[in-house]
Scaffold this active site. Sequence first.
Site, PDB file in Angstrom:
ATOM      1  N   GLU A  54      -1.749  -9.167   3.414  1.00 49.08           N
ATOM      2  CA  GLU A  54      -1.685  -9.680   4.795  1.00 49.08           C
ATOM      3  C   GLU A  54      -3.070  -9.949   5.392  1.00 49.08           C
ATOM      4  OE1 GLU A  54      -1.080  -6.592   3.867  1.00 49.08           O
ATOM      5  OE2 GLU A  54      -1.530  -5.113   5.416  1.00 49.08           O
ATOM      6  N   HIS A  73      -3.564  -5.181   0.198  1.00 43.74           N
ATOM      7  CA  HIS A  73      -3.009  -5.710   1.459  1.00 43.74           C
ATOM      8  C   HIS A  73      -3.096  -7.239   1.463  1.00 43.74           C
ATOM      9  CE1 HIS A  73      -2.759  -1.909   3.833  1.00 43.74           C
ATOM     10  NE2 HIS A  73      -3.664  -1.519   2.945  1.00 43.74           N
ATOM     11  N   CYS A 109       0.837  -1.206   0.000  1.00 42.96           N
ATOM     12  CA  CYS A 109       0.000   0.000   0.000  1.00 42.96           C
ATOM     13  C   CYS A 109       0.874   1.259   0.000  1.00 42.96           C
ATOM     14  CB  CYS A 109      -1.004  -0.043   1.149  1.00 42.96           C
ATOM     15  SG  CYS A 109      -2.470   0.934   0.774  1.00 42.96           S
TER      16      CYS A 109
END
Length: 539
Positions: A511, A509, A383
């Site tokens: 994650e 993202h 990001c």
Amino acid sequence: MADTKYIFVTGGVVSSLGKGIVSASLGKLLQARGYKVTIQKFDPYINVDPGTLNPYEHGECYVTVDGHEADLDLGHYERFLNVQTTRDNNITTGRIYQNVINKERKGDYLGKTVQVIPHITDEIKRNVKLLGSKYKFDFVITEIGGTVGDIESLPYIESVRQLKWELGKNCLCVHLTYVPYISAAKEYKTKPTQHSVKQLQELGIQPDVLVLRTERELRSDLLRKVALFCNVAEDSVMQSIDMPTIYEVPLVLQRQKMDEIILRKVGLDTNTNSDMKQWREFLDLKLSAKDSVKIGLVGKYVELQDAYKSIDESLLQAAIYNHHKLDLHSIHSEKLNNENAAEMLKGMDAILIAPGFGQRGIDGKFAAIKYARENDVPCLGICLGMQCMVIEFARNVLGLAEANSTEMELQTPYKVIDLMEEQKNVTYMGGSMRLGAYDCLLKKGSKTYEAYDKELIQERHRHRFEFNNEYKNKYEEAGMKCTGVNPDTDLVEVVEIPTLKWFVGVQYHPEYNSTVVNPNPLFLSFIKAAIENKKNKVQ
Ligand code: GLN
């Protein structure tokens, strides 16, 4: 299964005991028995969602597929259960009141005085039951944020009391407390636990299961004492000892038969198989890893334990699946500059540039990226990290020294990162970013395509700014390729420098989409590149 079973997890004595992990672990154990399980979190603060809270206040902000900015515990729920959550899984007091006030303005209460009881509690109960009725889960585990006795959690506790009364056997309360060790007396003390259970009882709730958090193993006579003083069956008092990783907690609780005890209490068959095979394999893999891989995480919140929670966990999962231990080094971006970058990043097998907002610490990110790019150290930008890769490339390769993101400098002559079109008229800050999962089309032959092994992927977003497509040709000609784009909007989602070993920036993202049994492919590929880099260095 006929009726949905509702389990509440409350906390006593102190906060930060790990209610989220206990909830996720219990969820895992019930899921392993073949049940459809979801976990929900109620947060007693007035913010409508945690999206407007900075990481100093509340750790990481997690994002669900449907674009809800959520409490970080939802990340644990997804990592443990491998089931996606939605905005229905995270409710705050702010949202409860907002819903009630909206109904009142619409005239839904037909002239009644609107009160905490029954209107706020009814709205809380509606949100608990919604998961059972809308999604047909067998078990809904609801974690109540805060500590029993807090003024702000009272309406939640009252709702639990009412639901226990209404649902009977289909509703349980698991209470998590802390048993401190007083070193001067060389004793563990259960009095705080007794008091917190008493507090629950005063509010009309008899806990069914107690989980005692402790640093070391508690003696069985102590557990018996707690059972006797708290009106809880002896086998239903269990302990949760500090473990090297959170992923061991389900097994700790399973050894104490938590799943069986819960199933028995809600009247379900206990003679079923528990399939924890994949989970155990993951833990075995972790134990058998000998070598470690050294990753530098560059961000401005690195001193906070929970600010990059999902990134930390994704890296750990990826390291384990690559048969390595994770040696994670936090590097404060405010302390990093072009002069000390080589020294501070020395020995890192790979570097991760964290997401974030605003100017603070940004120059350190540029310095880390420059170092990684010039020394061909594998580097992943997420990001804002990706946006910094784009800016650094403009400044140091394209020769646009004043290039910037308009987030940092509105008047920059080279807006290589600019506000998204749909963000230009946004005035409300809450929930108004580009949020949730979007499609991304990957270019064949790119590192990202190789990692995912497919062209079309979906990953989650949380940002307002974007790569400025006016500069796309310039970047591609100079060697930074746009290897992932949104097929509907043409927004650039991935940049790579293919001449380097592994240099990838993602606007999304990854994650938020990495679980124990389903680790994210991009993290797996990143760690693999880090290990290869380490091997090359040795040679
Ligand atoms: N601040 C950047 C934006 O809003 C990046 C956000 C992030 O890293 N999550 O676009």
